[in-house]
Scaffold this motif. Structure first.
Motif, PDB file in Angstrom:
ATOM      1  N   UNK A   1     -58.954 -43.322  -6.608  1.00 56.29           N
ATOM      2  CA  UNK A   1     -60.154 -43.719  -5.917  1.00 56.29           C
ATOM      3  C   UNK A   1     -60.479 -44.970  -7.354  1.00 56.29           C
ATOM      4  N   UNK A   2     -60.406 -44.111  -8.542  1.00 53.00           N
ATOM      5  CA  UNK A   2     -60.563 -45.103  -9.534  1.00 53.00           C
ATOM      6  C   UNK A   2     -59.636 -46.304  -9.586  1.00 53.00           C
ATOM      7  N   UNK A   3     -58.414 -46.250  -9.379  1.00 52.90           N
ATOM      8  CA  UNK A   3     -57.538 -47.355  -9.476  1.00 52.90           C
ATOM      9  C   UNK A   3     -57.896 -48.423  -8.240  1.00 52.90           C
ATOM     10  N   UNK A   4     -58.572 -47.733  -7.427  1.00 53.61           N
ATOM     11  CA  UNK A   4     -58.922 -48.906  -6.457  1.00 53.61           C
ATOM     12  C   UNK A   4     -57.660 -49.105  -5.187  1.00 53.61           C
ATOM     13  N   UNK A   5     -56.803 -48.093  -5.326  1.00 56.36           N
ATOM     14  CA  UNK A   5     -55.733 -48.123  -4.252  1.00 56.36           C
ATOM     15  C   UNK A   5     -56.064 -47.892  -2.755  1.00 56.36           C
ATOM     16  N   UNK A   6     -55.811 -48.763  -2.072  1.00 46.49           N
ATOM     17  CA  UNK A   6     -56.324 -48.495  -0.615  1.00 46.49           C
ATOM     18  C   UNK A   6     -55.335 -48.879   0.503  1.00 46.49           C
ATOM     19  N   UNK A   7     -55.565 -48.280   1.730  1.00 46.87           N
ATOM     20  CA  UNK A   7     -54.582 -48.722   2.948  1.00 46.87           C
ATOM     21  C   UNK A   7     -53.174 -48.556   2.652  1.00 46.87           C
ATOM     22  N   UNK A   8     -52.809 -47.506   2.084  1.00 50.62           N
ATOM     23  CA  UNK A   8     -51.322 -47.400   1.715  1.00 50.62           C
ATOM     24  C   UNK A   8     -50.870 -45.912   1.213  1.00 50.62           C
ATOM     25  N   UNK A   9     -49.825 -45.633   1.415  1.00 47.34           N
ATOM     26  CA  UNK A   9     -49.253 -44.240   1.196  1.00 47.34           C
ATOM     27  C   UNK A   9     -49.110 -44.095  -0.352  1.00 47.34           C
ATOM     28  N   UNK A  10     -48.985 -42.876  -0.975  1.00 45.54           N
ATOM     29  CA  UNK A  10     -48.414 -42.526  -2.383  1.00 45.54           C
ATOM     30  C   UNK A  10     -48.043 -41.146  -2.402  1.00 45.54           C
ATOM     31  N   UNK A  11     -47.230 -40.899  -3.406  1.00 46.64           N
ATOM     32  CA  UNK A  11     -47.044 -39.611  -3.788  1.00 46.64           C
ATOM     33  C   UNK A  11     -47.371 -39.449  -5.618  1.00 46.64           C
ATOM     34  N   UNK A  12     -47.737 -38.296  -5.852  1.00 50.66           N
ATOM     35  CA  UNK A  12     -48.190 -38.162  -7.283  1.00 50.66           C
ATOM     36  C   UNK A  12     -47.502 -36.891  -7.784  1.00 50.66           C
TER      37      UNK A  12
ATOM     38  N   UNK B   1     -50.976 -47.833 -15.969  1.00 52.35           N
ATOM     39  CA  UNK B   1     -51.189 -46.647 -15.409  1.00 52.35           C
ATOM     40  C   UNK B   1     -51.848 -45.660 -16.294  1.00 52.35           C
ATOM     41  N   UNK B   2     -51.212 -45.218 -17.363  1.00 49.99           N
ATOM     42  CA  UNK B   2     -51.864 -44.342 -18.411  1.00 49.99           C
ATOM     43  C   UNK B   2     -53.162 -44.420 -18.772  1.00 49.99           C
ATOM     44  N   UNK B   3     -53.426 -45.981 -18.935  1.00 44.49           N
ATOM     45  CA  UNK B   3     -54.635 -46.274 -19.620  1.00 44.49           C
ATOM     46  C   UNK B   3     -55.866 -46.181 -18.260  1.00 44.49           C
ATOM     47  N   UNK B   4     -55.548 -46.394 -17.474  1.00 39.53           N
ATOM     48  CA  UNK B   4     -56.555 -46.005 -16.299  1.00 39.53           C
ATOM     49  C   UNK B   4     -56.786 -44.654 -15.887  1.00 39.53           C
ATOM     50  N   UNK B   5     -55.564 -43.796 -16.031  1.00 36.22           N
ATOM     51  CA  UNK B   5     -55.497 -42.487 -16.016  1.00 36.22           C
ATOM     52  C   UNK B   5     -56.466 -41.959 -16.976  1.00 36.22           C
ATOM     53  N   UNK B   6     -56.127 -42.333 -18.107  1.00 38.71           N
ATOM     54  CA  UNK B   6     -57.054 -41.733 -19.482  1.00 38.71           C
ATOM     55  C   UNK B   6     -58.560 -42.173 -19.244  1.00 38.71           C
ATOM     56  N   UNK B   7     -58.797 -42.932 -18.457  1.00 39.53           N
ATOM     57  CA  UNK B   7     -60.311 -43.212 -18.294  1.00 39.53           C
ATOM     58  C   UNK B   7     -61.271 -42.248 -17.370  1.00 39.53           C
ATOM     59  N   UNK B   8     -60.409 -41.613 -16.842  1.00 45.23           N
ATOM     60  CA  UNK B   8     -61.139 -40.419 -15.731  1.00 45.23           C
ATOM     61  C   UNK B   8     -60.434 -39.219 -15.613  1.00 45.23           C
ATOM     62  N   UNK B   9     -59.369 -39.074 -16.114  1.00 48.06           N
ATOM     63  CA  UNK B   9     -58.575 -37.427 -16.341  1.00 48.06           C
ATOM     64  C   UNK B   9     -58.088 -37.442 -17.660  1.00 48.06           C
ATOM     65  N   UNK B  10     -58.589 -37.655 -18.644  1.00 54.57           N
ATOM     66  CA  UNK B  10     -57.865 -37.556 -20.001  1.00 54.57           C
ATOM     67  C   UNK B  10     -57.433 -36.114 -20.363  1.00 54.57           C
ATOM     68  N   UNK B  11     -57.742 -35.278 -19.912  1.00 55.66           N
ATOM     69  CA  UNK B  11     -57.397 -33.893 -20.295  1.00 55.66           C
ATOM     70  C   UNK B  11     -56.057 -33.539 -19.389  1.00 55.66           C
TER      71      UNK B  11
END
Length: 434
Positions: free
Chosen positions: A271-282, A107-117
């Motif tokens: 969107x970057x993760x490709x998560x789809x058709x499901x709920x989440x909380x961040x 998760x941290x690796x894919x987050x770093x790809x698009x929201x590193x700050x």
């Protein structure tokens, strides 16, 4: 002709059944349990392989349509859902996209790809490696830092590390206990297609992360056919001077521009993760001093703690989102159609090391409170004769005696009502250890 939709809920318990039956359209749904709730709620031992076999056999034997398979729990339920949904052809996100949220290193690796700050410095390490602390330093992390398993359950096995002694103390506990989560998580990983660099970091690994903090909140949302929609932000407010949660409050009191930035970040990462058709909380922190927004973690479900808050303020529990998505239809959460402008879930706590409960509020006392505070709900968490240290899923600093759900016209009124209510909520204790 049978017009009911058969919705299977993994670990269906009374709390969820009662709420589910109040949702819009519930008269057209039949809620069916798969896997007993005790197997996922009241234990820390999860034989995921056996649970998947049991669920598969139950669903295969069902004489009717399987219209949705859903759940409201974190691990192990969340990780089983994509596997079962794929097997039975119902809607869910892919297992790989879910693991990009739940496998903390991936998760941290894919987050770093698009929201590193907006993420802390981090590295993975093997707690069974005697040179682990050296490797953490080589990765650029220095005291203090935080350590947790790459797949955690609640806040278990999470440690703040200020000194080498802290680290070795944590390592001893991790080596002793990490298998209870790592082994079942590795069972799930075998079902997924993992990149080699992620496959090398299995459930027995841990994360070391830079310490982050600030005003904590949670963005609740979902993805439907590739479109990300965040429908509410809930504040997580702590007791003064300690890390224990005092209450969850909805809607958020954060500045509008900060909320808007969090919604934009959520859209970007999901969107970057490709998560789809499901709920989440961040979960996020807003560090007002540094002027930074930090992403803490992504959960692959709605938050059950927020159900009553959405019902009070918006008019429908956020469980509606999970059901709609499971059935393959776009969720339609109302906004501000509830009875109250603001609502909260309070945690009534005692800050003991341990004690024995000798008295809990009586049914008559609770009924009187419910009558005096319209819309209130009180869920007592302890029993007479119970030792507080036997309570599951507690933090290091306190024990939650009751969960109190309230709605009000203003934040000030909410706190005033809680103070009045809790003054009449009488618990007594013996053998108190301060």
């Amino acid at each position: 002709m049978n017009e009911h939709k058969n919705i299977f809920v993994v670990g269906l318990n009374d709390f969820n059944r009662e709420r589910l039956e109040t949702l819009r359209g519930a008269e057209r749904y039949r809620f069916l349990g798969v896997i007993e709730p005790e197997a996922v709620y009241d234990t820390e031992l999860f034989d995921i392989g056996a649970m998947l076999d049991e669920a598969t056999a139950r669903l295969e034997a069902f004489d009717g349509t399987i219209d949705a398979i859903v759940g409201y729990m974190d691990f192990p339920v969340s990780t089983m859902l994509p596997i079962l949904c794929e097997r039975f052809g119902t809607r869910s996100t892919s297992l790989e996209s879910l693991l990009k949220c739940e496998h903390k290193y991936w998760s941290r690796r894919v987050q770093r790809e698009v929201i590193p700050d907006h993420i802390p410095a981090f590295t993975a390490f093997d707690p069974f490696d005697d040179e682990a602390m050296t490797h953490i330093g080589e990765a650029g992390l220095y005291f203090p830092f935080f350590v947790k398993p790459i797949k955690s359950s609640g806040s278990r096995l999470g440690f703040r590390i200020d000194t080498p002694e802290d680290f070795y103390h944590a390592i001893a506990q991790l080596r002793d206990s990490i298998g209870t989560i790592a082994d079942p998580f590795n069972t799930v990983l075998k079902h997924a297609h993992l990149p080699p660099e992620i496959a090398a970091v299995d459930g027995h690994f841990c994360m070391a992360e830079e310490i982050i903090g600030g005003w904590q909140c949670t963005v609740e949302g979902y993805v439907f056919e590739g479109e990300v929609l965040s429908y509410g932000i809930v504040d997580s407010l702590r007791y003064p001077q300690v890390l224990s949660f005092f209450h969850y409050r909805y809607p958020s009191g954060l500045p509008e521009n900060i909320q808007a930035t969090m919604v934009k970040l959520t859209d970007t990462i999901m969107t970057h993760i490709g998560y789809d058709n499901a709920a989440f909380n961040v979960e996020y922190f807003w560090d007002e001093v540094q002027g930074r927004i930090w992403l803490l973690e992504i959960n692959t479900r709605i938050s059950q703690s927020h159900c009553d808050l959405f019902e009070k303020v918006d008019g429908v529990s956020n469980q509606q989102v999970t059901i709609d998505l499971g059935l393959g239809q776009r969720p339609d959460m109302p906004r501000r159609k509830g009875e109250f402008p603001i609502a909260a879930k309070f945690f009534h706590r005692v800050f003991f090391t341990d004690a024995v409960v000798t008295r809990v509020p009586t049914d008559a006392e609770l009924a009187e409170l419910l009558a005096d505070f319209p819309g209130c709900q009180i869920a007592i968490q302890v029993e007479e004769g119970q030792r507080l240290s036997s309570l599951p899923e507690q933090d290091t600093y306190s024990f939650a005696l009751a969960h109190v759900y309230l709605g009000a016209a203003t934040a000030e009124q909410l706190l005033a009502d809680y103070d009045q209510l809790v003054a009449r909520l009488t618990f007594e204790f013996d053998e108190i250890q301060g």
